[in-house]
Design a protein around this motif. Structure first.
Motif, PDB file in Angstrom:
ATOM      1  N   ILE A   1      -6.786   1.256   0.736  1.00 47.43           N
ATOM      2  CA  ILE A   1      -7.117   0.112  -0.111  1.00 47.43           C
ATOM      3  C   ILE A   1      -8.487   0.373  -0.720  1.00 47.43           C
ATOM      4  O   ILE A   1      -9.445   0.691  -0.010  1.00 47.43           O
TER       5      ILE A   1
ATOM      6  N   LEU B   1       0.847  -1.189   0.000  1.00 45.04           N
ATOM      7  CA  LEU B   1       0.000   0.000   0.000  1.00 45.04           C
ATOM      8  C   LEU B   1       0.882   1.237   0.000  1.00 45.04           C
ATOM      9  O   LEU B   1       1.773   1.373   0.854  1.00 45.04           O
TER      10      LEU B   1
ATOM     11  N   ASP C   1      -3.211  -2.768  -4.187  1.00 47.91           N
ATOM     12  CA  ASP C   1      -4.145  -2.083  -3.291  1.00 47.91           C
ATOM     13  C   ASP C   1      -5.442  -1.659  -3.975  1.00 47.91           C
ATOM     14  O   ASP C   1      -6.371  -1.208  -3.326  1.00 47.91           O
TER      15      ASP C   1
ATOM     16  N   ILE D   1      -0.700  -6.040   5.152  1.00 46.09           N
ATOM     17  CA  ILE D   1      -0.685  -4.800   4.392  1.00 46.09           C
ATOM     18  C   ILE D   1       0.637  -4.112   4.714  1.00 46.09           C
ATOM     19  O   ILE D   1       0.908  -3.786   5.872  1.00 46.09           O
TER      20      ILE D   1
END
Length: 108
Positions: free
Chosen positions: A20, A14, A61, A34
């Motif tokens: 996201i 990310l 993402d 993540i």
């Protein structure tokens, strides 16, 4: 007592300051990692190092996956003929011009 080892580690790099687009919750036997940063390759590698699952499942993402996508991939891997499975990657209808441009280049 520690949590059971997941079969699948879902890894999403990310970009810092971004969210996201399609949040997901890991299912039974899955963990969600993540990894925030600015270098997607490095973030994926970091996620792979942190992963506890025997299968690494990489997403971007902005991915929106079909509910059966992961199960199909696991079934193919369980057949024993594959070390990796992937695709297809389809561009979302509301994606930007550049996302459509690069999506078209990568899918033909």
């Amino acid at each position: 007592m520690s949590a059971p080892t997941p079969r699948v580690s879902i890894i999403i790099p990310l970009k810092s300051g971004r969210e996201i687009r399609y949040p997901m919750q890991p299912g039974p036997g899955q963990e969600l990692l993540i990894v925030v940063g600015g270098n997607v390759s490095y973030q994926r590698n970091q996620g792979a190092q942190q992963a506890r699952g025997e299968v690494l499942y990489f997403l971007d993402d902005d991915c929106q996956i079909d509910a059966e996508n992961l199960e199909l991939g696991l079934r193919l891997m369980d057949e024993g003929h594959w070390a990796a499975v992937g695709g297809p990657s389809l561009t979302h209808p509301q994606a930007s011009y550049w996302e459509h441009f690069f999506g078209r280049i990568t899918t033909g």
